[in-house]
Design a protein around this motif. Structure first.
Motif, PDB file in Angstrom:
ATOM      1  N   ASP A 185       0.812  -1.213   0.000  1.00 42.69           N
ATOM      2  CA  ASP A 185       0.000   0.000   0.000  1.00 42.69           C
ATOM      3  C   ASP A 185       0.851   1.272   0.000  1.00 42.69           C
ATOM      4  OD1 ASP A 185      -2.308  -1.482  -0.067  1.00 42.69           O
ATOM      5  OD2 ASP A 185      -2.808  -1.182   2.053  1.00 42.69           O
ATOM      6  N   GLU A 186       2.001   1.212   0.642  1.00 41.59           N
ATOM      7  CA  GLU A 186       2.866   2.393   0.672  1.00 41.59           C
ATOM      8  C   GLU A 186       4.317   1.978   0.495  1.00 41.59           C
ATOM      9  OE1 GLU A 186       3.868   3.462   5.226  1.00 41.59           O
ATOM     10  OE2 GLU A 186       1.760   3.743   4.697  1.00 41.59           O
ATOM     11  N   VAL A 187       5.076   2.852  -0.092  1.00 42.09           N
ATOM     12  CA  VAL A 187       6.505   2.628  -0.276  1.00 42.09           C
ATOM     13  C   VAL A 187       7.223   3.090   0.984  1.00 42.09           C
ATOM     14  CG1 VAL A 187       8.530   3.301  -1.620  1.00 42.09           C
ATOM     15  CG2 VAL A 187       6.345   2.902  -2.781  1.00 42.09           C
ATOM     16  N   ASN A 188       8.081   2.257   1.496  1.00 40.79           N
ATOM     17  CA  ASN A 188       8.835   2.573   2.707  1.00 40.79           C
ATOM     18  C   ASN A 188      10.300   2.248   2.439  1.00 40.79           C
ATOM     19  OD1 ASN A 188      10.072   2.593   5.236  1.00 40.79           O
ATOM     20  ND2 ASN A 188       8.272   1.764   6.276  1.00 40.79           N
ATOM     21  N   THR A 189      11.151   3.237   2.539  1.00 37.00           N
ATOM     22  CA  THR A 189      12.569   3.038   2.237  1.00 37.00           C
ATOM     23  C   THR A 189      13.269   2.143   3.255  1.00 37.00           C
ATOM     24  OG1 THR A 189      13.129   5.091   3.385  1.00 37.00           O
ATOM     25  CG2 THR A 189      12.790   5.216   0.986  1.00 37.00           C
ATOM     26  N   ASP A 190      12.633   1.890   4.396  1.00 35.09           N
ATOM     27  CA  ASP A 190      13.213   1.000   5.401  1.00 35.09           C
ATOM     28  C   ASP A 190      12.792  -0.452   5.202  1.00 35.09           C
ATOM     29  OD1 ASP A 190      14.656   2.956   6.750  1.00 35.09           O
ATOM     30  OD2 ASP A 190      12.943   3.508   7.999  1.00 35.09           O
ATOM     31  N   VAL A 191      12.013  -0.724   4.170  1.00 34.29           N
ATOM     32  CA  VAL A 191      11.549  -2.088   3.885  1.00 34.29           C
ATOM     33  C   VAL A 191      12.196  -2.577   2.600  1.00 34.29           C
ATOM     34  CG1 VAL A 191       9.554  -3.530   3.321  1.00 34.29           C
ATOM     35  CG2 VAL A 191       9.342  -1.760   5.075  1.00 34.29           C
ATOM     36  N   VAL A 192      12.809  -3.752   2.688  1.00 34.83           N
ATOM     37  CA  VAL A 192      13.415  -4.395   1.527  1.00 34.83           C
ATOM     38  C   VAL A 192      12.723  -5.746   1.337  1.00 34.83           C
ATOM     39  CG1 VAL A 192      15.526  -5.354   0.543  1.00 34.83           C
ATOM     40  CG2 VAL A 192      15.634  -3.293   1.955  1.00 34.83           C
ATOM     41  N   TYR A 193      12.245  -5.985   0.129  1.00 34.22           N
ATOM     42  CA  TYR A 193      11.620  -7.258  -0.215  1.00 34.22           C
ATOM     43  C   TYR A 193      12.667  -8.159  -0.842  1.00 34.22           C
ATOM     44  CZ  TYR A 193       7.287  -4.755   0.561  1.00 34.22           C
ATOM     45  OH  TYR A 193       6.285  -4.020   1.132  1.00 34.22           O
ATOM     46  N   VAL A 194      12.619  -9.431  -0.511  1.00 32.44           N
ATOM     47  CA  VAL A 194      13.526 -10.392  -1.125  1.00 32.44           C
ATOM     48  C   VAL A 194      12.708 -11.493  -1.795  1.00 32.44           C
ATOM     49  CG1 VAL A 194      13.835 -11.772   0.983  1.00 32.44           C
ATOM     50  CG2 VAL A 194      15.547 -11.851  -0.822  1.00 32.44           C
ATOM     51  N   MET A 195      13.118 -11.790  -3.023  1.00 33.86           N
ATOM     52  CA  MET A 195      12.511 -12.879  -3.789  1.00 33.86           C
ATOM     53  C   MET A 195      13.656 -13.697  -4.371  1.00 33.86           C
ATOM     54  SD  MET A 195       9.579 -10.700  -5.794  1.00 33.86           S
ATOM     55  CE  MET A 195       8.750 -12.123  -6.476  1.00 33.86           C
ATOM     56  N   ALA A 196      13.470 -15.016  -4.421  1.00 33.58           N
ATOM     57  CA  ALA A 196      14.554 -15.860  -4.920  1.00 33.58           C
ATOM     58  C   ALA A 196      14.011 -17.084  -5.640  1.00 33.58           C
ATOM     59  CB  ALA A 196      15.452 -16.293  -3.771  1.00 33.58           C
ATOM     60  N   GLU A 197      14.574 -17.322  -6.789  1.00 34.79           N
ATOM     61  CA  GLU A 197      14.328 -18.563  -7.518  1.00 34.79           C
ATOM     62  C   GLU A 197      15.327 -19.560  -6.944  1.00 34.79           C
ATOM     63  OE1 GLU A 197      15.139 -17.581 -11.609  1.00 34.79           O
ATOM     64  OE2 GLU A 197      13.771 -15.874 -11.571  1.00 34.79           O
ATOM     65  N   MET A 198      14.840 -20.678  -6.414  1.00 32.41           N
ATOM     66  CA  MET A 198      15.752 -21.618  -5.763  1.00 32.41           C
ATOM     67  C   MET A 198      15.494 -23.047  -6.194  1.00 32.41           C
ATOM     68  SD  MET A 198      16.138 -20.214  -1.897  1.00 32.41           S
ATOM     69  CE  MET A 198      14.390 -20.198  -1.601  1.00 32.41           C
ATOM     70  N   GLY A 199      16.590 -23.764  -6.343  1.00 33.55           N
ATOM     71  CA  GLY A 199      16.507 -25.181  -6.645  1.00 33.55           C
ATOM     72  C   GLY A 199      15.722 -25.935  -5.590  1.00 33.55           C
ATOM     73  N   GLN A 200      15.781 -25.460  -4.364  1.00 32.81           N
ATOM     74  CA  GLN A 200      15.019 -26.075  -3.268  1.00 32.81           C
ATOM     75  C   GLN A 200      13.543 -26.199  -3.636  1.00 32.81           C
ATOM     76  OE1 GLN A 200      15.334 -24.131   0.658  1.00 32.81           O
ATOM     77  NE2 GLN A 200      13.116 -24.025   0.715  1.00 32.81           N
ATOM     78  N   GLU A 201      13.032 -25.204  -4.338  1.00 36.14           N
ATOM     79  CA  GLU A 201      11.608 -25.188  -4.682  1.00 36.14           C
ATOM     80  C   GLU A 201      11.292 -25.923  -5.983  1.00 36.14           C
ATOM     81  OE1 GLU A 201       9.211 -24.131  -2.530  1.00 36.14           O
ATOM     82  OE2 GLU A 201      11.030 -24.106  -1.307  1.00 36.14           O
ATOM     83  N   THR A 202      12.294 -26.131  -6.824  1.00 39.30           N
ATOM     84  CA  THR A 202      12.036 -26.838  -8.083  1.00 39.30           C
ATOM     85  C   THR A 202      12.322 -28.324  -7.962  1.00 39.30           C
ATOM     86  OG1 THR A 202      14.283 -26.427  -8.906  1.00 39.30           O
ATOM     87  CG2 THR A 202      12.586 -24.801  -9.471  1.00 39.30           C
ATOM     88  N   ASP A 203      13.106 -28.713  -6.947  1.00 40.82           N
ATOM     89  CA  ASP A 203      13.590 -30.085  -6.876  1.00 40.82           C
ATOM     90  C   ASP A 203      12.905 -30.960  -5.829  1.00 40.82           C
ATOM     91  OD1 ASP A 203      15.335 -29.155  -8.782  1.00 40.82           O
ATOM     92  OD2 ASP A 203      17.055 -29.018  -7.420  1.00 40.82           O
TER      93      ASP A 203
END
Length: 137
Positions: A20-38
């Motif tokens: 809903d709002e942009v906050n410079t103190d918040v960092v989002y992390v997303m990752a493509e990982m073999g853990q999830e494909t295997d």
């Protein structure tokens, strides 16, 4: 407070209140990982579509002004392990709080609970807002 928020590949909902709002103190992390494909056999087209959706969602968040750390499956610095990824990012970014949306899978739910126990910072979980009722209801 510097907050790291984990976004899983099945939580790509731009209507989620997290965005809903942009906050410079918040960092989002997303990752493509073999853990999830295997962990179970997946058709390659499903995996490709899943990762493409994640990449597009990450781009959308960045365009809206959110801070995003994104790891492609082929990135040399991608640890391919969720626990290692979170522990490394918390330390590297001097994170003061770690947050995640409840995963829909029991396996990931248990893994994230275990990871949180290893963190020396506060952690917070929120509903994914995928359902009409909260998890506890």
């Amino acid at each position: 407070m510097k907050t790291l928020r984990l976004l899983l590949g099945d939580q790509l909902n731009s209507e989620n209140s997290w965005f809903d709002e942009v906050n410079t103190d918040v960092v989002y992390v997303m990752a493509e990982m073999g853990q999830e494909t295997d962990y179970v056999k997946h058709h390659i087209q499903k995996v490709v579509a899943f990762f493409l959706s994640m990449r597009n969602f990450s781009d959308e968040l960045v365009k809206k002004g959110h801070q995003v750390i994104y790891y492609k499956i082929s990135d040399a610095n991608n640890p391919q392990d969720l626990e290692q990824l979170i522990l490394d990012l918390v330390e590297k970014n001097k994170t003061e709080q770690f947050e995640y949306q409840f995963p829909d899978e029991y396996r990931l739910d248990e893994q994230l609970k275990s990871i949180c126990k290893k963190l020396s910072i506060p952690t917070k979980t929120v509903d994914s807002e995928h359902f009409y009722t909260s998890r506890n209801e």
